[in-house]
Motif scaffolding. Structure first.
Motif, mmCIF file in Angstrom:
data_model
loop_
_atom_site.group_PDB
_atom_site.id
_atom_site.type_symbol
_atom_site.label_atom_id
_atom_site.label_comp_id
_atom_site.label_asym_id
_atom_site.label_seq_id
_atom_site.Cartn_x
_atom_site.Cartn_y
_atom_site.Cartn_z
ATOM 1 N N ARG A 66 0.855 -1.181 0.000
ATOM 2 C CA ARG A 66 0.000 0.000 0.000
ATOM 3 C C ARG A 66 0.895 1.237 0.000
ATOM 4 N N PRO A 67 0.890 2.011 -1.067
ATOM 5 C CA PRO A 67 1.708 3.236 -1.065
ATOM 6 C C PRO A 67 1.281 4.168 0.063
ATOM 7 N N VAL A 68 2.258 4.834 0.665
ATOM 8 C CA VAL A 68 1.919 5.763 1.745
ATOM 9 C C VAL A 68 1.261 7.004 1.159
ATOM 10 N N SER A 69 0.316 7.502 1.895
ATOM 11 C CA SER A 69 -0.373 8.744 1.548
ATOM 12 C C SER A 69 -1.065 9.215 2.815
ATOM 13 N N GLU A 70 -1.637 10.420 2.768
ATOM 14 C CA GLU A 70 -2.355 10.901 3.942
ATOM 15 C C GLU A 70 -3.604 10.075 4.203
ATOM 16 N N GLU A 71 -4.057 9.337 3.197
ATOM 17 C CA GLU A 71 -5.221 8.472 3.390
ATOM 18 C C GLU A 71 -4.809 7.126 4.001
ATOM 19 N N THR A 72 -3.712 6.556 3.514
ATOM 20 C CA THR A 72 -3.304 5.236 4.027
ATOM 21 C C THR A 72 -2.575 5.332 5.355
ATOM 22 N N VAL A 73 -1.988 6.488 5.646
ATOM 23 C CA VAL A 73 -1.307 6.673 6.930
ATOM 24 C C VAL A 73 -1.843 7.954 7.569
ATOM 25 N N PRO A 74 -3.071 7.931 8.033
ATOM 26 C CA PRO A 74 -3.645 9.149 8.626
ATOM 27 C C PRO A 74 -2.885 9.551 9.882
ATOM 28 N N GLY A 75 -2.785 10.848 10.072
ATOM 29 C CA GLY A 75 -2.113 11.348 11.262
ATOM 30 C C GLY A 75 -0.649 11.646 11.072
ATOM 31 N N VAL A 76 -0.101 11.300 9.917
ATOM 32 C CA VAL A 76 1.300 11.618 9.620
ATOM 33 C C VAL A 76 1.310 12.754 8.617
ATOM 34 N N PRO A 77 1.724 13.930 9.029
ATOM 35 C CA PRO A 77 1.671 15.069 8.110
ATOM 36 C C PRO A 77 2.843 15.072 7.144
ATOM 37 N N GLY A 78 2.631 15.760 6.012
ATOM 38 C CA GLY A 78 3.738 16.022 5.100
ATOM 39 C C GLY A 78 4.092 14.905 4.160
ATOM 40 N N ILE A 79 3.264 13.863 4.062
ATOM 41 C CA ILE A 79 3.562 12.787 3.126
ATOM 42 C C ILE A 79 3.376 13.298 1.701
ATOM 43 N N GLY A 80 4.388 13.093 0.882
ATOM 44 C CA GLY A 80 4.297 13.522 -0.501
ATOM 45 C C GLY A 80 4.790 12.449 -1.446
ATOM 46 N N PRO A 81 4.766 12.727 -2.740
ATOM 47 C CA PRO A 81 5.242 11.736 -3.720
ATOM 48 C C PRO A 81 6.683 11.301 -3.461
ATOM 49 N N GLU A 82 7.481 12.194 -2.858
ATOM 50 C CA GLU A 82 8.886 11.854 -2.596
ATOM 51 C C GLU A 82 9.037 10.735 -1.564
ATOM 52 N N ASP A 83 7.943 10.422 -0.855
ATOM 53 C CA ASP A 83 7.994 9.382 0.175
ATOM 54 C C ASP A 83 7.510 8.024 -0.321
ATOM 55 N N VAL A 84 7.047 7.949 -1.544
ATOM 56 C CA VAL A 84 6.448 6.713 -2.047
ATOM 57 C C VAL A 84 7.514 5.846 -2.701
ATOM 58 N N TYR A 85 7.823 4.739 -2.052
ATOM 59 C CA TYR A 85 8.768 3.746 -2.589
ATOM 60 C C TYR A 85 8.157 2.370 -2.387
ATOM 61 N N THR A 86 7.820 1.736 -3.476
ATOM 62 C CA THR A 86 7.273 0.383 -3.423
ATOM 63 C C THR A 86 7.961 -0.467 -4.484
ATOM 64 N N THR A 87 7.735 -1.745 -4.393
ATOM 65 C CA THR A 87 8.283 -2.661 -5.387
ATOM 66 C C THR A 87 7.217 -3.666 -5.773
ATOM 67 N N SER A 88 7.413 -4.334 -6.876
ATOM 68 C CA SER A 88 6.543 -5.443 -7.287
ATOM 69 C C SER A 88 7.290 -6.731 -7.008
ATOM 70 N N PHE A 89 6.839 -7.477 -6.025
ATOM 71 C CA PHE A 89 7.517 -8.711 -5.671
ATOM 72 C C PHE A 89 7.317 -9.764 -6.753
ATOM 73 N N PRO A 90 8.362 -10.487 -7.117
ATOM 74 C CA PRO A 90 8.178 -11.580 -8.070
ATOM 75 C C PRO A 90 7.392 -12.719 -7.423
ATOM 76 N N ARG A 91 6.988 -13.657 -8.247
ATOM 77 C CA ARG A 91 6.264 -14.825 -7.702
ATOM 78 C C ARG A 91 7.211 -15.781 -7.005
#
Length: 871
Positions: free
Chosen positions: A435-460
């Motif tokens: 789940r990418p971080v955002s103000e919706e997925t991590v409520p209560g943490v201010p200042g989340i922006g695109p620069e904080d989004v780091y995810t990967t696609s796990f292989p099978r």
């Protein structure tokens, strides 16, 4: 994680009574997120390491024996049987008046065992186990503080812990877990030896919890198990050095775990499965409290991690402010939470730091905390004792405050903390997307922006095939590929990754694999640590301008084994396989007559050096392999079993003889450790040791990467060295220090060109083959990369950087003037060799094949170069 900064001081080593009662005070405003931040300082251990980086080894040599020898085996699993308390009567080491903690009014190492013995007698809440031994042989003390448990109750706790990892969906519905599972909290202290105060705060906390009569403490210990690694680095604590007795920065040793101390911490992580973790450091003023700035590790469930780590950080910040220290009165600046207060430079990208590693073992809040008041290095030597002890007392106070705040957070949020650990593992088992971080997925943490989004696609899945690997054709049978595969599999298992071995041949994603191949099904609880080990990584050069430490690593590409990534599988994995507890044996002596030993792996180099030490006459082939005479089959069989290497029958006779190689080495601690791991006899040298007089008759070859400047040698030392070189002795150099030595000594005509000094990562290379890079992987590791131009006739290119953009993963930008980037390095020579003007063989490396004892599949390039240079 801390950069080399001064350490804080604690109060005298005396019994502490009563629990800390912290009166709330107004919180001090923290700086805005765009506040100025200092550029991070690289830790010791890379190119240009100074003598200070290795001082722990020198300071402990009398007690540790030979420093730099391979680490002792990992300790056995910690006890899971029996209830609590678990009493261990610790043996007290001899009193050591030279212990560096004494000057600061802190607990010397020799005082810890008696104090822990007394604490066990004080309360049935306190248990002590020996979690392992340090590089210098000092015991590592793991203290557990919890309400007493019967054997039956402890077994039930273990059942629930296993259910959380093995069947997280069921664990989420388990009423027993919700009502009675004890949240595991891990507090790691003093991993940098000259950042002392966490140990003393831990001793105070243990005593407070042991003696407290209040209901909240009783509830805390009924609902939690608190594990405290009292000192993670006793070698450095005693010597007053950042590093351990082998010269290693232990907080850079995850994910390699080359050192016994980091192996012990890994075992604690696996066996105890902490949900919350603190790692206590110094010194940053104001107190630095994770979570960090971008980039964030892309392989863990960052939404769950950020939710808890940020909330806990706020509680720790308040606890520190409530102590009442001020800039004007005490010199103490307000705490800093980098995620909130800074733009970049304190990232949690690599898994080499303890808190980041813990996130892969189930911690949903893990923090580096940096105390504010410097007491180490120059401050230790120059400040009055009274000032040092004042600072140390402040640091100890702050350490206690963040420990208490963390326990309060864990107790108050016990249900959600355990639920989030379960959810972390459930996503892995289910193979769900992050789940990418955002103000919706991590409520209560201010200042989340695109620069904080780091995810990967796990292989099978990942497959580690049986048979041929990097540089080894299938017709050559079991060779270094099997050895490397076994090492990688055992490393995965040690990190609690589930691995299976195929009982029969199978096809997967259009490829055929033989029986015996290893499968890592990525639908598992700890998929994050599996992926961070095996994946090739990511080029993040464009994402941030600077990084705190390394940015690229890949055991899948750099450990010498073939690793296939399987992205998608239709219908699931249906492979007859069995779970792996340890890799299958790989050692063998096959056929009749003389034997070939490929030298593509450090274990093969170790086997060769053992044969040479025994006086076996070994010859070398054009591709760099070793030919062992049939008369040495018995010795070969012993070594095949010991090292897991394969000797195969051959009719080739070889050309030149190989000889036992004694290496005069001006190198970093990691390189020295790797050389000894390969079985070389290492004679440490430096500018100072040569100027003091060195007997060159003891050495066969010189290896220079750090701490030796030709121009700084006095006339006698230079004459002696020139005599050694003029006698035909070979030289191997690495990095800018080595290249400068080559130029100053007038050895090989090759112009070194420096890339960006901040660059590091995994890069593609083209190998020329032959005695140095024959069988080498198609990737290597760089740290402040070099390349070579203007090569004189006769200088051979052994390896060159890949064309196009050679960087696979890591951070490598051009310098401000536009030069020094990966495009400038593309196609350029990364490793060259030739005969020097003085008649000896010379090999120059612009790469880092022994970096921190990490990229195992690259070691043989240096080993082969040393053998050739000595011959």
């Amino acid at each position: 994680m801390g950069i080399p900064r001064p350490v804080l001081l604690t109060t005298a080593v005396s019994a502490v009574a009563g629990a800390l009662l912290l009166a709330p005070l107004p919180a001090t405003a923290a700086p805005a997120r765009d506040a100025q931040r200092p550029h991070p300082v690289r830790e010791s251990g890379g190119p240009g390491t100074t003598a200070a980086a290795t001082s722990a080894a020198g300071a402990l040599q009398k007690t540790a024996g030979t420093v730099g020898t391979p680490a002792t085996p990992a300790p056995p699993a910690l006890r899971k049987d029996g209830g609590y308390p678990r009493r261990t009567v610790l043996d007290a080491p001899p009193e050591n008046p030279a212990d560096k903690a004494i000057k600061l009014g802190l607990a010397p190492y020799h005082s810890l065992a008696p104090r822990l013995n007394a604490l066990q007698k004080l309360s049935d809440r306190v248990s002590v186990e020996v979690a392992g031994r340090s590089a210098a042989g000092h015991e590592l003390y793991l203290v557990t503080v919890t309400a007493p448990e019967s054997s039956r109750e402890s077994r039930e706790q273990e059942r629930m812990r296993e259910l959380i990892e093995d069947s997280p969906a069921a664990a989420a519905k388990d009423r027993g877990i919700k009502s009675s599972y004890k949240t595991p909290v891990f507090i790691n202290n003093n991993i940098h030896g000259n950042e002392w105060e966490g140990t003393d705060a831990a001793l105070k906390l243990i005593e407070e919890l042991a003696k407290a009569k209040d209901g909240r403490t009783a509830g805390l210990l009924a609902k939690n198990r608190i594990y405290l690694n009292v000192t993670a680095n006793p070698d450095g604590r005693i010597a007053g050095t950042r590093a351990n007795g082998n010269g290693f920065d232990l907080n850079r040793d995850f994910i390699t775990a080359s050192q016994p101390e980091s192996q012990a911490i890994r075992r604690i992580a696996v066996d105890k499965q902490p949900a919350v973790m603190l790692d206590l450091h110094g010194y940053v003023n104001g107190t630095l409290i994770e979570p960090t700035t971008p980039p964030h590790g892309e392989n863990y469930e960052y939404d769950l991690f950020l939710k808890n780590s940020y909330a806990n950080a706020l509680g720790m910040e308040k606890a520190v402010n409530d102590l009442g220290y001020t800039p004007a009165k005490d010199g103490v600046q307000p705490p800093v939470i980098p995620f909130r207060d800074q733009q970049e430079g304190w990232d949690d990208w690599p898994p080499i730091f303890t808190p980041q590693y813990m996130a892969f073992q189930g911690s949903v809040a893990s923090h580096t905390v940096e105390f504010p008041m410097r007491v180490n290095n120059n401050d230790y030597n120059n400040l009055p004792v009274e000032e040092l002890r004042r600072r140390s007392a402040i640091n100890t106070d702050i350490a206690g405050a963040v420990m208490r705040a963390t326990l309060d957070y864990t107790l108050d949020h016990r249900t959600s903390v355990i639920a989030d650990q379960i959810e972390t593992f459930r996503r892995g088992v289910a193979g769900e997307a992050q789940r990418p971080v955002s103000e919706e997925t991590v409520p209560g943490v201010p200042g989340i922006g695109p620069e904080d989004v780091y995810t990967t696609s796990f292989p099978r899945a990942y497959v580690i095939p049986a048979g041929g690997g990097h540089g080894v054709s299938p017709t050559e049978g079991r060779g270094s590929s099997a050895t490397a595969a076994a090492r990688l599999v055992d490393h995965l298992v040690a990190n609690d990754v589930r691995v299976e071995r195929a009982r029969a041949g199978f096809r997967l994603a259009g490829r055929s694999y033989p029986a015996g191949s290893y499968i890592v099904d990525m639908h598992q609880a700890k998929r994050g640590v599996a992926n961070v080990i095996l994946d090739e990584g990511r080029d993040i050069s464009a994402d941030v301008s600077t990084m705190y430490d390394i940015s690229g690593w890949s055991l899948g590409l750099l450990w010498g084994a073939s690793v296939d990534k399987v992205q998608k599988v239709t219908g699931g994995l249906h492979i007859p396989a069995r779970p792996v507890q340890a890799a299958s044996p790989t050692g063998a002596v096959t056929g009749q007559g003389d034997l070939r030993l490929r030298l593509d792996d450090p274990k093969e180099l170790a086997a060769l050096n053992s044969l040479l030490t025994q006086g076996v006459k070994v010859r070398r082939t054009a591709d760099g392999s070793a030919i062992v005479p049939a008369s040495a089959r018995r010795q070969a069989a012993v070594l095949a079993d010991r090292y897991g290497v394969a000797f195969t029958a051959t009719e080739e006779k070889g050309s030149g003889a190989l000889a036992r190689t004694r290496v005069a080495a001006a190198v970093t601690p990691g390189e020295q450790f790797a050389l000894r791991e390969m079985g070389f006899e290492v004679l440490p040298v430096s500018t100072a040791t040569l100027n003091a007089g060195f007997d060159w008759s003891k050495a066969d070859v010189l290896y220079v990467s750090s701490g030796l400047q030709y121009g700084a040698l006095n006339p006698a030392a230079r004459t002696a060295l020139d005599g050694f070189l003029s006698g035909g002795a070979g030289v191997v150099t690495l990095g800018s220090t080595g290249a400068a030595f080559n130029t100053a000594a007038g050895l090989l005509a090759a112009k070194p060109v420096a890339g960006n000094g901040d660059a590091n990562g995994v890069v593609r290379v083209t190998n020329a083959g032959g005695p140095i890079t024959g069988g080498a992987p198609a990737h290597t590791f760089v740290y402040s990369p070099l390349w070579f131009t203007d090569l004189a006739p006769g200088v051979r290119v052994e390896q060159s950087y890949g064309t196009g953009s050679p960087l696979v993963s890591g951070h490598w930008r051009a310098k401000e003037d536009g030069t020094g980037g990966p495009s400038d390095a593309a196609g350029r020579a990364s490793v060259v060799s030739g005969t020097s003007a003085k008649g000896g063989s010379v090999v120059l490396f612009g790469t880092e094949p022994l970096f921190r004892d990490h990229p195992k599949g690259l070691f043989s390039q240096v080993g082969r170069a040393l053998l050739g240079a000595a011959g």
